[in-house]
Structure formats: structure tokens, C-alpha cells
Design an enzyme around this catalytic site. Structure first.
Site, PDB file in Angstrom:
ATOM      1  N   HIS A 139      -6.852  29.676 -34.541  1.00  0.00           N
ATOM      2  CA  HIS A 139      -6.141  29.963 -33.297  1.00  0.00           C
ATOM      3  C   HIS A 139      -6.850  31.087 -32.552  1.00  0.00           C
ATOM      4  O   HIS A 139      -7.115  32.145 -33.116  1.00  0.00           O
ATOM      5  CB  HIS A 139      -4.692  30.368 -33.585  1.00  0.00           C
ATOM      6  CG  HIS A 139      -3.795  29.199 -33.845  1.00  0.00           C
ATOM      7  ND1 HIS A 139      -2.429  29.240 -33.605  1.00  0.00           N
ATOM      8  CD2 HIS A 139      -4.062  27.952 -34.301  1.00  0.00           C
ATOM      9  CE1 HIS A 139      -1.895  28.062 -33.924  1.00  0.00           C
ATOM     10  NE2 HIS A 139      -2.867  27.275 -34.344  1.00  0.00           N
TER      11      HIS A 139
ATOM     12  N   TYR B 282       6.012  33.329 -29.257  1.00  0.00           N
ATOM     13  CA  TYR B 282       6.942  34.415 -29.569  1.00  0.00           C
ATOM     14  C   TYR B 282       7.880  34.554 -28.379  1.00  0.00           C
ATOM     15  O   TYR B 282       7.426  34.851 -27.263  1.00  0.00           O
ATOM     16  CB  TYR B 282       6.192  35.724 -29.797  1.00  0.00           C
ATOM     17  CG  TYR B 282       5.391  35.765 -31.078  1.00  0.00           C
ATOM     18  CD1 TYR B 282       5.912  36.360 -32.224  1.00  0.00           C
ATOM     19  CD2 TYR B 282       4.108  35.231 -31.141  1.00  0.00           C
ATOM     20  CE1 TYR B 282       5.170  36.419 -33.403  1.00  0.00           C
ATOM     21  CE2 TYR B 282       3.365  35.280 -32.307  1.00  0.00           C
ATOM     22  CZ  TYR B 282       3.913  35.875 -33.428  1.00  0.00           C
ATOM     23  OH  TYR B 282       3.165  35.919 -34.594  1.00  0.00           O
TER      24      TYR B 282
ATOM     25  N   PRO C  46       8.067  40.494 -40.422  1.00  0.00           N
ATOM     26  CA  PRO C  46       7.061  39.437 -40.284  1.00  0.00           C
ATOM     27  C   PRO C  46       6.576  39.201 -38.865  1.00  0.00           C
ATOM     28  O   PRO C  46       5.681  38.371 -38.653  1.00  0.00           O
ATOM     29  CB  PRO C  46       7.791  38.201 -40.826  1.00  0.00           C
ATOM     30  CG  PRO C  46       9.244  38.485 -40.601  1.00  0.00           C
ATOM     31  CD  PRO C  46       9.389  39.973 -40.788  1.00  0.00           C
TER      32      PRO C  46
ATOM     33  N   LYS D  42       1.637  40.463 -40.811  1.00  0.00           N
ATOM     34  CA  LYS D  42       0.773  41.401 -41.532  1.00  0.00           C
ATOM     35  C   LYS D  42       0.999  41.425 -43.044  1.00  0.00           C
ATOM     36  O   LYS D  42       0.179  42.001 -43.768  1.00  0.00           O
ATOM     37  CB  LYS D  42       0.974  42.825 -40.995  1.00  0.00           C
ATOM     38  CG  LYS D  42       0.530  42.995 -39.552  1.00  0.00           C
ATOM     39  CD  LYS D  42      -0.932  42.658 -39.386  1.00  0.00           C
ATOM     40  CE  LYS D  42      -1.349  42.593 -37.945  1.00  0.00           C
ATOM     41  NZ  LYS D  42      -2.487  41.711 -37.716  1.00  0.00           N
TER      42      LYS D  42
ATOM     43  N   TYR E 209      -3.263  42.229 -33.589  1.00  0.00           N
ATOM     44  CA  TYR E 209      -2.826  40.932 -34.114  1.00  0.00           C
ATOM     45  C   TYR E 209      -3.916  40.287 -34.978  1.00  0.00           C
ATOM     46  O   TYR E 209      -3.624  39.750 -36.050  1.00  0.00           O
ATOM     47  CB  TYR E 209      -2.445  39.996 -32.967  1.00  0.00           C
ATOM     48  CG  TYR E 209      -1.648  38.787 -33.413  1.00  0.00           C
ATOM     49  CD1 TYR E 209      -0.263  38.830 -33.477  1.00  0.00           C
ATOM     50  CD2 TYR E 209      -2.268  37.608 -33.812  1.00  0.00           C
ATOM     51  CE1 TYR E 209       0.486  37.740 -33.902  1.00  0.00           C
ATOM     52  CE2 TYR E 209      -1.552  36.519 -34.230  1.00  0.00           C
ATOM     53  CZ  TYR E 209      -0.173  36.589 -34.278  1.00  0.00           C
ATOM     54  OH  TYR E 209       0.545  35.495 -34.718  1.00  0.00           O
TER      55      TYR E 209
END
Length: 392
Positions: free
Chosen positions: A72, A201, A293, A297, A385
Site C-alpha cells: 500500500h 480511517y 491499534p 504499531k 505511519y
């Protein structure tokens, strides 16, 4: 029995450590209180940083992840009914993440360990750690009604938040830092195509939602729910209805529903134990830290812990140097606290907090609007990220 490193816990961190040590010619035994099937049945995260992929390659178990995983280059933020893409690949100079389930990582590591003929003791009960602050560390356990003892040079505690490793440390020798969030994640795994090619998200007045996937045909979805909710309160139909309410019109139109393979509620907490070394006992992964979550990580921090720890053990045996061992805790904690900060910030940004009301929702929307229109802010999000550098 005797070995060089006794590893407590056969989750991905313990198995990865065992495989890295095996590749370096260091003997190790893994002791796990659950069965192998139980370990594989735990549904966990699925976003791997490049550092984690590098360690899997070093361990010789990355082939299936490369073949079946989904690289991704970005993800989407949904707020005020619209989606906005964060281009991680562009913002970080070519970095990306791999979507590949933690269960599959564990399966690959189990297969490699079995193929190498390495010792893993499953269903070990009454595990206890002895003399790790002295010169002769030992691990005792019971198996089939018989007590066994393993003498070793070092003990690696990779047995999770509720494991025996951290619990064996005197309370006076450890500092605990914790934040518990007033909500959990209701998660569903289903054999349906993902609603989008990348993760979404969602920040909505109804609460947070996450659209994720494990493959092109298996999806993983989450909803923010109050911390006192029970999974028995939910049905598949109720879950899909609520998820649809938290999506934008295009995603709602593309949403494919189906029977859940697994449904569970995970509480959210931030937790760190300091230090992570106690004589010849070393904590790694969830035994030492938990992150919410939101930032993906947890597994990646466990992998970087194992990367530091395996390097320290290899340096000890090859060069007779204590440097890596002596610096293990500080190196890990420097990276851990940065990941804790990011996970806390991203969680605070995306979730509905009961005490902040409509004002809090407006502040979040303002920050999200700033985030997507500021290249500097978007770059900071993307850098965190994909994973901050691991410095040896």
C-alpha cells in the site's frame, strides 16, 4: 535441558526472535503456555512496516508475504462525509507498508521453525523464571504432569501483556505507564471484497470506523464502541448497518456484506514498562508495551524490539561484546515512546470522546482539514505511519 536463549511465548515476536537467532547459529527453545492452534486462532493486526518486512527477510520467512501481501502506497482519511488520500509513497520518498495478516506471519514463522527442527514446547503450564538476575538463569514448566527445567544464558520474555515474564520482575524494579481509553474496537473479519483498495480511517459524529483488509477477498472492519459494550450485543446485521452509517456515499454503495468469520471487541490502552532489561531477562513486544491499534504499531514495535534483541545476542556471542545488551532497553524505548505518541495522537484525532461533545468533534475536523492541506503535516503523518527509522 540447556540452551543459549530461552524464549517465553510463541507469538510472532518470540518466533521471529527464535528464527533470527537460529540463522545466526544461536541455540534457542521457545516455551508457550497455549497450543499452536490457539496461537494461530488469535486475530490481530495486518499492516507491516518496511522494517518488519526486512526482519522477515533476514529470518528467511518473507516469501509468502511478498507473494500474497498487498503493498500500500497510501491510505484515506474520511471526515465530514468526504475522503482524502494521504500519499505515503510520495511524502516519504518511496516508502510503503505491506498489508499481510499477523496470523499469516505467525504461520510462516511456525512452518520455518518446524522445518528447521527447532524445539517449541506448546501447552507448557506453571512456567516460572529463576535467577535471571544472577549467573544461571533457568525456566521451569510443567508438561504432561512432568516438571522440566531449562538452563540458559538469557531469557527473552515475548509472552504478551498478561505473561509471566514481566510479572516475574520485582515491582520495585519496574515503572509502569498506562492510559486506558473510554472505548473499544468492535472488529469483524469476513470473506467479502474490501470496500476500497486502501485503508479508510473514518472520523464521524457516530464514532470512528476503519475499513481494512487481509486480501482481495477477505476484509477486516472495525467500529468504535463504548468500553462497556459486549460482543453479544451485536449481530452481523447490526454491525453492517452501523458501519454503513459511518461511511461516505461511495463507500456505502461499494460495501459488500456477509457472515462474519470472527467478531470480537478489543479494549484500547497505551502502556509502557521501563526498563526492558532485568539482568539476563529481556522483555519484548506486548510484554513491555501496548499501543492502541489506530496507528498499526503493535506488531511492528514487537518486531523492532526483536531486531534490537537479536542483534544484541549475536554481538554477544560473536564478539563477546555487551554493548548491544547494555543499550537494548534505551534503544527500544526511544522508538517505543515515539510510536506511543503517534498512536495516542492518531487515536485522539479519529475517535469520538464522550466528554468533548460537539466542540471536540469540530476541533478534530479542523485539525483533519489542516492535516490534509498542509504538506508538512501530511508528511509527518506519513513518516510515522510507514515507521520511523530503527537505529542500531
Amino acid at each position: 535441558m540447556r540452551t543459549q536463549v530461552a524464549i517465553i511465548g510463541a507469538g510472532p515476536s518470540g518466533l521471529l526472535l527464535g528464527q533470527l537467532l537460529h540463522k545466526a547459529g544461536i541455540d534457542n527453545i521457545v516455551i508457550e503456555r497455549q497450543s499452536g492452534d490457539y496461537v494461530l486462532g488469535r486475530i490481530r493486526a495486518g499492516v507491516l512496516e518496511q522494517i518488519t518486512m526486512d526482519l522477515l527477510e533476514q529470518a528467511g520467512v518473507a516469501q509468502r508475504a511478498h507473494a500474497e501481501g498487498l503493498p500500500h502506497d497510501g491510505f484515506e482519511l474520511l471526515f465530514k462525509g468526504e475522503r482524502h488520500r494521504i500519499d505515503m509513497h510520495k511524502l516519504t520518498g518511496g516508502k510503503r507498508v505491506m498489508v499481510y495478516g499477523q496470523t499469516e506471519v505467525t504461520r510462516d514463522l511456525m512452518a520455518a521453525r518446524a522445518a528447521a527442527g527447532l524445539t517449541t514446547v506448546y501447552e507448557a503450564s506453571d512456567v516460572s523464571l529463576h535467577d535471571f538476575d544472577g549467573g544461571q538463569p533457568r525456566v521451569r514448566y510443567q508438561k504432561d504432569g512432568v516438571t522440566h527445567e531449562i538452563a540458559c544464558d538469557f531469557i527473552a520474555g515475548c509472552d504478551g501483556f498478561h505473561g509471566v515474564a514481566r510479572a516475574s520482575v520485582p515491582a520495585s524494579a519496574i515503572e509502569l505507564y498506562e492510559k486506558v481509553y473510554p472505548f473499544g474496537w468492535l472488529g469483524v473479519l469476513a470473506d467479502v471484497p474490501p470496500v476500497s483498495e486502501e485503508l479508510i480511517y473514518a472520523n464521524t459524529p457516530r464514532g470512528f470506523a476503519l475499513c481494512s483488509m487481509r486480501s482481495h477477498t477477505r476484509s477486516r472492519y472495525y467500529l468504535q464502541v463504548p468500553s462497556d459494550h459486549k460482543v453479544e450485543q451485536w449481530t452481523d446485521a447490526l454491525f453492517w448497518e452501523e458501519l454503513a452509517r459511518r461511511l461516505d456515499p461511495e463507500a456505502r454503495e461499494r460495501l459488500v456484506t456477509g457472515p462474519s468469520l470472527e467478531m470480537s471487541i478489543a479494549p484500547l490502552r497505551s502502556f509502557v514498562a521501563e526498563p526492558m532489561r532485568f539482568g539476563k531477562l529481556f522483555l519484548a513486544g506486548d510484554a513491555a508495551h501496548i499501543v492502541p491499534p489506530t496507528g498499526a504499531k503493535g506488531l511492528n514495535l514487537a518486531a523492532s524490539d526483536v531486531g534490537y534483541l537479536s542483534s544484541a545476542f549475536i554481538e554477544h556471542y560473536r564478539e563477546r561484546s555487551q554493548a548491544g545488551i547494555d543499550h537494548y532497553s534505551a534503544r527500544c524505548l526511544s522508538r517505543i515512546w515515539k510510536a506511543e505518541r503517534f498512536s495516542w495522537w492518531f487515536t485522539s484525532l479519529m475517535h469520538r470522546f464522550p466528554e468533548t461533545g460537539e466542540f471536540g468533534q469540530k476541533i478534530q475536523e479542523a485539525e483533519l482539514d489542516y492535516l490534509i492541506h498542509s504538506e508538512a503535516a501530511s508528511t509527518s503523518l506519513a513518516e510515522n505511519y510507514v515507521g520511523l527509522p530503527m537505529k542500531l
